[in-house]
Write a protein that holds these residues in place. Structure first.
Motif, mmCIF file in Angstrom:
data_model
loop_
_atom_site.group_PDB
_atom_site.id
_atom_site.type_symbol
_atom_site.label_atom_id
_atom_site.label_comp_id
_atom_site.label_asym_id
_atom_site.label_seq_id
_atom_site.Cartn_x
_atom_site.Cartn_y
_atom_site.Cartn_z
ATOM 1 N N SER A 52 -12.280 18.356 4.983
ATOM 2 C CA SER A 52 -11.709 17.833 3.744
ATOM 3 C C SER A 52 -12.795 17.032 3.033
ATOM 4 C CB SER A 52 -10.480 16.961 4.030
ATOM 5 O OG SER A 52 -9.827 16.612 2.831
ATOM 6 N N THR A 53 -12.392 16.302 1.996
ATOM 7 C CA THR A 53 -13.339 15.452 1.283
ATOM 8 C C THR A 53 -12.673 14.131 0.959
ATOM 9 O OG1 THR A 53 -14.734 15.231 -0.684
ATOM 10 C CG2 THR A 53 -12.669 16.400 -0.956
ATOM 11 N N ARG A 54 -13.441 13.074 0.955
ATOM 12 C CA ARG A 54 -12.945 11.747 0.568
ATOM 13 C C ARG A 54 -13.410 11.388 -0.837
ATOM 14 N NH1 ARG A 54 -15.362 7.847 4.922
ATOM 15 N NH2 ARG A 54 -17.246 8.849 4.148
ATOM 16 N N GLU A 55 -14.089 12.312 -1.510
ATOM 17 C CA GLU A 55 -14.740 12.000 -2.784
ATOM 18 C C GLU A 55 -13.799 12.039 -3.979
ATOM 19 O OE1 GLU A 55 -19.243 13.263 -2.677
ATOM 20 O OE2 GLU A 55 -17.944 15.014 -2.491
ATOM 21 N N ASP A 56 -12.738 12.834 -3.892
ATOM 22 C CA ASP A 56 -11.836 12.994 -5.029
ATOM 23 C C ASP A 56 -10.443 12.529 -4.624
ATOM 24 O OD1 ASP A 56 -10.332 13.682 -7.185
ATOM 25 O OD2 ASP A 56 -10.959 15.790 -7.251
ATOM 26 N N PRO A 57 -10.066 11.294 -4.977
ATOM 27 C CA PRO A 57 -8.776 10.760 -4.522
ATOM 28 C C PRO A 57 -7.572 11.474 -5.124
ATOM 29 C CG PRO A 57 -9.840 9.231 -6.050
ATOM 30 C CD PRO A 57 -10.832 10.301 -5.747
ATOM 31 N N THR A 58 -7.784 12.327 -6.146
ATOM 32 C CA THR A 58 -6.660 13.064 -6.719
ATOM 33 C C THR A 58 -6.213 14.207 -5.809
ATOM 34 O OG1 THR A 58 -8.028 14.646 -7.953
ATOM 35 C CG2 THR A 58 -7.509 12.547 -9.037
ATOM 36 N N LEU A 59 -6.991 14.528 -4.782
ATOM 37 C CA LEU A 59 -6.671 15.657 -3.903
ATOM 38 C C LEU A 59 -5.741 15.272 -2.762
ATOM 39 C CD1 LEU A 59 -10.198 17.358 -3.647
ATOM 40 C CD2 LEU A 59 -8.279 17.941 -5.170
ATOM 41 N N ARG A 60 -5.264 14.049 -2.732
ATOM 42 C CA ARG A 60 -4.403 13.634 -1.626
ATOM 43 C C ARG A 60 -3.138 14.484 -1.573
ATOM 44 N NH1 ARG A 60 -1.627 9.088 -5.130
ATOM 45 N NH2 ARG A 60 0.294 8.782 -3.948
ATOM 46 N N GLY A 80 2.970 8.910 -0.459
ATOM 47 C CA GLY A 80 3.274 7.498 -0.282
ATOM 48 C C GLY A 80 2.375 6.594 -1.110
ATOM 49 N N ARG A 81 2.904 5.395 -1.437
ATOM 50 C CA ARG A 81 2.151 4.444 -2.256
ATOM 51 C C ARG A 81 0.806 4.073 -1.630
ATOM 52 N NH1 ARG A 81 6.629 -0.128 -4.019
ATOM 53 N NH2 ARG A 81 8.020 1.262 -5.195
ATOM 54 N N LEU A 82 0.792 4.005 -0.311
ATOM 55 C CA LEU A 82 -0.433 3.577 0.374
ATOM 56 C C LEU A 82 -1.617 4.458 -0.012
ATOM 57 C CD1 LEU A 82 -1.829 1.773 2.508
ATOM 58 C CD2 LEU A 82 -1.066 3.414 4.242
ATOM 59 N N TYR A 83 -1.368 5.743 -0.250
ATOM 60 C CA TYR A 83 -2.461 6.683 -0.466
ATOM 61 C C TYR A 83 -2.870 6.787 -1.932
ATOM 62 C CZ TYR A 83 -0.914 7.157 4.179
ATOM 63 O OH TYR A 83 -0.532 6.837 5.464
ATOM 64 N N GLU A 93 2.633 -0.890 -8.562
ATOM 65 C CA GLU A 93 2.183 0.032 -9.602
ATOM 66 C C GLU A 93 1.812 1.412 -9.061
ATOM 67 O OE1 GLU A 93 -1.084 -2.072 -11.234
ATOM 68 O OE2 GLU A 93 0.149 -3.666 -12.117
ATOM 69 N N ALA A 94 1.626 1.528 -7.750
ATOM 70 C CA ALA A 94 1.157 2.776 -7.156
ATOM 71 C C ALA A 94 2.194 3.873 -7.311
ATOM 72 C CB ALA A 94 0.838 2.562 -5.681
ATOM 73 N N GLY A 95 1.726 5.070 -7.656
ATOM 74 C CA GLY A 95 2.618 6.202 -7.838
ATOM 75 C C GLY A 95 2.340 7.308 -6.841
ATOM 76 N N PRO A 96 3.175 8.351 -6.845
ATOM 77 C CA PRO A 96 3.057 9.409 -5.842
ATOM 78 C C PRO A 96 2.009 10.465 -6.151
ATOM 79 C CG PRO A 96 4.934 9.833 -7.258
ATOM 80 C CD PRO A 96 4.368 8.506 -7.691
ATOM 81 N N ASP A 97 1.461 10.457 -7.359
ATOM 82 C CA ASP A 97 0.578 11.550 -7.750
ATOM 83 C C ASP A 97 -0.877 11.135 -7.945
ATOM 84 O OD1 ASP A 97 2.681 13.510 -7.902
ATOM 85 O OD2 ASP A 97 3.353 12.482 -9.712
ATOM 86 N N MET A 98 -1.109 10.151 -8.780
ATOM 87 C CA MET A 98 -2.464 9.769 -9.132
ATOM 88 C C MET A 98 -2.929 8.575 -8.302
ATOM 89 S SD MET A 98 -3.339 12.003 -11.263
ATOM 90 C CE MET A 98 -4.898 11.300 -11.834
#
Length: 390
Positions: free
Chosen positions: A214-222, A226-229, A305-310
């Motif tokens: 996997s990659t840790r470089e693009d956080p949009t790929l989670r 959950g809010r934590l991520y 403020e954390a959302g499920p997508d971005m």
């Protein structure tokens, strides 16, 4: 698929309950550079190594403020144990970017721990079905507890080009494999944080299937919602370092306050009656408390403020980075005050100061402690965010 039902655990209470056991093991950890087996078992029972792991993979997925306070509590007794817990949890975050079935394979065993070192010049070769990689990696904190290892490296395509990431730069891919496929090298013998076992390791012509990468470089790929991520891996990593620093410095300040009520320097009055000492103790308490409170406050705001997508916006990432860097530097300053003010009582092995002083000054050399993070945060605040700020 429904998440497995995990009984609610109070991670901070678990950390506090382990305190006496960790304190008792500290001299052995220092001497052997290893966490003793009985304490390892206690850590697994406490689930402190699974705080940031998604519930879908059998983790606890705790609030980041809870995570900070648990790391701080453990680190009051031994910074190496706190460090191993935080790096283990930081590696858990890769599960949020893996296919669910792969995450469960890697982390399904309740004793699973992933360890790795930072990227270096190693390049993996893209081959049918995955990657082949050979190389040596350093600073793999927690590798002596690990069941799985990882490498972070660039990827060479069959045509000889380096695979680009979403920013057009050479991509850094994370490859996961069982620990038995790595050769662990006993290289970690520093002045402090000796029990982290941040050893080196090597792999030779290792094949890693695509699914275990996997990659840790693009956080949009989670993949996890959950809010934590919504928090980036880099932000939560810095938070772990801040927790170790705050816990270590807090323990030193507490020990100094106890010393000050009984120590009379030659030809002087009781330390606790010295106006300069009184003022510095108060300043130090405020410095640590303010840094900690600011971190907890911003974590609560970001959690709401954390959302499920971005992922969290760049402005929030910069504020968290600033808060963590500020807390680390504040802790180092408090540790330096207590060590110097304790005089000769601080210099002997076995004192409440000597090992912690070496630990926090080893921490001070780690990349999360560098002053350049202030400039990076300031660039974002002044609308000059570096491209790809995480």
């Amino acid at each position: 698929m429904d998440h497995p039902i995990i009984a609610a655990r109070d991670s901070v209470a678990e950390a506090r309950a382990l305190g006496p056991t960790i304190a008792e093991a500290a001299p052995q950890i220092e001497a052997t550079r290893r966490i003793p087996p009985d304490l390892v078992e206690a850590l697994h029972r406490s689930r402190l190594l699974r705080m940031l792991l998604p519930r879908s993979a059998g983790g606890d997925e705790v609030h980041p403020g809870t995570y900070l306070r648990a790391i701080e509590e453990v680190s009051r007794h031994d910074a190496s144990v706190g460090w191993n817990i935080f790096v283990g949890n930081s590696a858990d975050l890769i599960a949020a970017f893996l296919p669910p079935e792969i995450a469960r394979e890697v982390f399904g065993d309740p004793r699973s721990v992933v360890a790795w070192g930072p990227p270096n010049e190693t390049i993996a070769e893209a081959v049918p079905g995955g990657y082949r990689v050979s190389g040596r990696f350093d600073f793999a904190s927690g590798c002596r507890l690990a069941t799985w290892m990882g490498v972070h490296c660039r990827v060479r395509e069959p045509d000889g080009s380096l695979r680009p990431n979403h920013l057009g730069r050479p991509a850094i891919r994370t490859l996961l494999f069982p620990v038995a496929e790595a050769r662990l090298l006993d290289t970690w013998n520093p002045i402090g944080l000796r029990g982290t076992a941040s050893d080196s390791y090597s792999v030779e012509d290792l094949f890693v299937p695509e699914a275990f990468s996997s990659t840790r470089e693009d956080p949009t790929l989670r993949r996890e919602r959950g809010r934590l991520y919504a928090f980036t891996q880099q932000g939560l990593y810095a938070l772990g370092v801040a927790g170790v620093a705050l816990g270590t410095a807090g323990a030193m300040l507490e020990a100094f306050m106890a010393l000050a009520t009984r120590k009379v320097p030659r030809g002087q009055a009781l330390l606790a009656d010295d106006a300069t000492i009184q003022a510095e103790v108060a300043r130090s308490s405020a410095k640590l408390g303010a840094a900690r409170a600011w971190l907890l406050e911003m974590l609560e705001e970001m959690w709401r403020e954390a959302g499920p997508d971005m992922p969290l916006p760049v402005e929030a990432r910069a504020r968290l980075r600033l808060g963590c860097t500020h807390a680390i530097h504040a802790a180092i300053e408090v540790a330096d005050f207590t060590y110097k003010a304790a005089g000769v009582d601080a210099i002997f092995p076995g004192s409440p100061f000597e090992r912690r002083f070496r630990d926090i000054h080893t921490l001070s050399q780690q990349i999360q402690s560098r002053s350049g993070h202030f400039a990076a945060a300031g660039q974002v605040m002044l609308d000059r965010a570096p491209i790809g700020f995480l």
